[in-house]
Design an enzyme around this catalytic site. Structure first.
Site, PDB file in Angstrom:
ATOM      1  N   GLU A 151       0.923  -1.166   0.081  1.00 25.21           N
ATOM      2  CA  GLU A 151       0.050   0.015   0.111  1.00 25.21           C
ATOM      3  C   GLU A 151       0.800   1.258  -0.098  1.00 25.21           C
ATOM      4  OE1 GLU A 151      -2.958  -0.959  -0.734  1.00 25.21           O
ATOM      5  OE2 GLU A 151      -4.037  -1.056   1.010  1.00 25.21           O
ATOM      6  N   TYR A 206      -2.807   6.986   6.057  1.00 26.37           N
ATOM      7  CA  TYR A 206      -2.802   5.950   5.023  1.00 26.37           C
ATOM      8  C   TYR A 206      -2.610   4.614   6.021  1.00 26.37           C
ATOM      9  CZ  TYR A 206      -2.437   4.730   0.431  1.00 26.37           C
ATOM     10  OH  TYR A 206      -2.818   4.453  -1.044  1.00 26.37           O
ATOM     11  N   ASP A 226       7.301   4.862  -6.040  1.00 23.09           N
ATOM     12  CA  ASP A 226       6.259   4.745  -7.328  1.00 23.09           C
ATOM     13  C   ASP A 226       6.052   6.439  -7.843  1.00 23.09           C
ATOM     14  OD1 ASP A 226       4.433   6.092  -5.398  1.00 23.09           O
ATOM     15  OD2 ASP A 226       3.297   4.071  -4.874  1.00 23.09           O
ATOM     16  N   CYS A 227       4.925   6.690  -8.598  1.00 20.79           N
ATOM     17  CA  CYS A 227       4.948   8.047  -9.042  1.00 20.79           C
ATOM     18  C   CYS A 227       4.594   9.050  -8.129  1.00 20.79           C
ATOM     19  CB  CYS A 227       4.166   7.844 -10.176  1.00 20.79           C
ATOM     20  SG  CYS A 227       2.225   7.759  -9.801  1.00 20.79           S
ATOM     21  N   SER A 228       3.563   8.742  -7.284  1.00 24.11           N
ATOM     22  CA  SER A 228       3.277   9.628  -6.213  1.00 24.11           C
ATOM     23  C   SER A 228       4.169   9.755  -5.102  1.00 24.11           C
ATOM     24  CB  SER A 228       1.796   9.566  -5.888  1.00 24.11           C
ATOM     25  OG  SER A 228       1.508   8.279  -5.438  1.00 24.11           O
ATOM     26  N   ASP A 254      -1.606   9.519  -2.605  1.00 23.95           N
ATOM     27  CA  ASP A 254      -1.646   9.198  -3.946  1.00 23.95           C
ATOM     28  C   ASP A 254      -1.873  10.148  -5.005  1.00 23.95           C
ATOM     29  OD1 ASP A 254      -1.526   6.414  -3.074  1.00 23.95           O
ATOM     30  OD2 ASP A 254      -3.827   6.505  -2.606  1.00 23.95           O
ATOM     31  N   HIS A 308      -1.461   8.507 -12.780  1.00 19.30           N
ATOM     32  CA  HIS A 308      -0.048   9.000 -12.912  1.00 19.30           C
ATOM     33  C   HIS A 308       0.241  10.186 -12.414  1.00 19.30           C
ATOM     34  CE1 HIS A 308       4.184   7.993 -13.603  1.00 19.30           C
ATOM     35  NE2 HIS A 308       4.018   9.161 -14.622  1.00 19.30           N
ATOM     36  N   HIS A 353       9.889  11.843 -13.812  1.00 15.34           N
ATOM     37  CA  HIS A 353       8.808  10.970 -12.960  1.00 15.34           C
ATOM     38  C   HIS A 353       9.435   9.261 -12.822  1.00 15.34           C
ATOM     39  CE1 HIS A 353       7.145   8.806 -16.801  1.00 15.34           C
ATOM     40  NE2 HIS A 353       8.294   9.139 -16.867  1.00 15.34           N
TER      41      HIS A 353
END
Length: 338
Positions: free
Chosen positions: A89, A124, A242-244, A261, A296, A308
């Site tokens: 997660e 989160y 990851d991207c975020s 996110d 994304h 990114h």
């Protein structure tokens, strides 16, 4: 009253009780200042969707201490990294505060309190081994002390006499400062009481003061230091983003906390027209040619380019914003600087 109505009322009662059942406290109890807090006690804790999902190659990420270098090296194919999708997660860094929701065997469900999300107003959520948590005095973790923020990709945490390395910490780790002495910064460390870090590896924020707002160039330059780093689903550390997680970590280093996110980051900040883009603005991409759900996020760096962390099998990279597959899914841009 028919059975359907009884079931409906029972379900409604249960939903109304969820906040109390989840955190095991009433408003009266929560009003009292806690004497302790729960924080992450490993360099990087990975939160899972549910206990029991991990593979044998994930063992080094579940231990205490963790070995993030060994774990990421073990995932030496795209398929092994892609497997994490939907199973992990998020991640939390050493000293980051969490609240325990429930415990099941050797696992605890927690919320990371400073990772904002539409999933929960408390933070989160995810599961991690309980052995990766530590209890600390609330007075030491109340935000009133200066903070040492790791600016190097990774930095060593040493015993107070400097004789031995205790842990390797990730970029973005924040720890309360106990003292500063020359080339050393003494910090509060969950399971060690106090420990030392090299001053060259951290910046020290002023106690109780808002951190100076970065320039767009500073954000971009910080992002560039991670070029070539392999993508990691749910990643928020220098061992993989990851991207975020990538965009959030860069802003968080400068004291700006974005939602966790991409979809929630899109809802924050100020909308910016494509013609007015500036370095540091975030670019968002959505399904259905930019009209569907956001999936994304990237950072604009100027000159029609973006940086990114794209997907499993790829690394942090710089590409033109006009790149096919992105240009057609552009959903909008957001700015978080004044």
């Amino acid at each position: 009253m028919n059975i359907g109505k009884k079931l409906s009322l029972s379900l409604l009662s249960l939903l109304l009780l969820l906040p109390v059942l989840t955190f095991g406290e009433t408003e009266t109890a929560s009003a009292a200042a806690p004497k302790t807090k729960t924080v992450v006690g490993v360099s990087v804790a990975t939160l899972w969707k549910t206990p029991g999902l991990a593979r044998s190659i994930d063992a080094s990420s579940l231990a205490s201490p963790v070995d993030m270098t060994a774990w990421t090296a073990a995932m030496n194919t795209t398929a092994k990294r892609r497997w994490l999708t939907g199973k992990t997660e998020t991640q939390a860094l050493y000293g980051q505060e969490v609240k325990i929701v429930q415990t099941r065997g050797a696992w605890s469900q927690v919320v990371v309190t400073d990772q904002a999300t539409s999933k929960s107003r408390y933070g989160y959520p995810g599961w991690l081994p309980t052995a990766q948590l530590r209890t600390v005095p609330a007075a030491d973790w109340d935000g009133s002390a200066p903070e040492a923020v790791v600016g190097a990709k990774t930095a060593a945490l040493y015993k107070t006499d400097g004789s031995a390395k205790l842990l390797e910490l990730s970029f973005g780790t924040r720890l309360p400062v106990a003292a500063q002495r020359g080339e050393w910064v003494e910090v509060r460390a969950p399971q060690y009481g106090t420990a030392k870090m090299r001053a060259e590896d951290v910046k020290v924020t002023a106690a109780g003061a808002k951190e100076a707002q970065p320039t767009g160039k500073q954000l971009v330059d910080t992002g560039r230091t991670f070029l070539g780093l392999k993508y990691l689903w749910a990643g928020t550390s220098a061992y993989g983003f990851d991207c975020s997680g990538f965009t959030g970590a860069i802003y968080r280093y400068y004291g700006i906390r974005l939602p966790r996110d991409a979809s929630d980051q899109f809802r924050a900040g100020k909308s910016v027209a494509k013609a007015d883009l500036q370095p540091g603005d975030l670019l968002f991409y959505a399904h259905n040619d930019g009209k569907g759900s956001v999936h994304h996020v990237a950072m604009y760096i100027g000159d029609g380019k973006m940086i990114h962390s794209p997907k499993a099998g790829r690394t942090v990279e710089i590409i033109p914003t006009a790149t096919k597959g992105y240009a057609n899914e552009f959903a909008g841009a957001r700015r978080y600087l004044d």
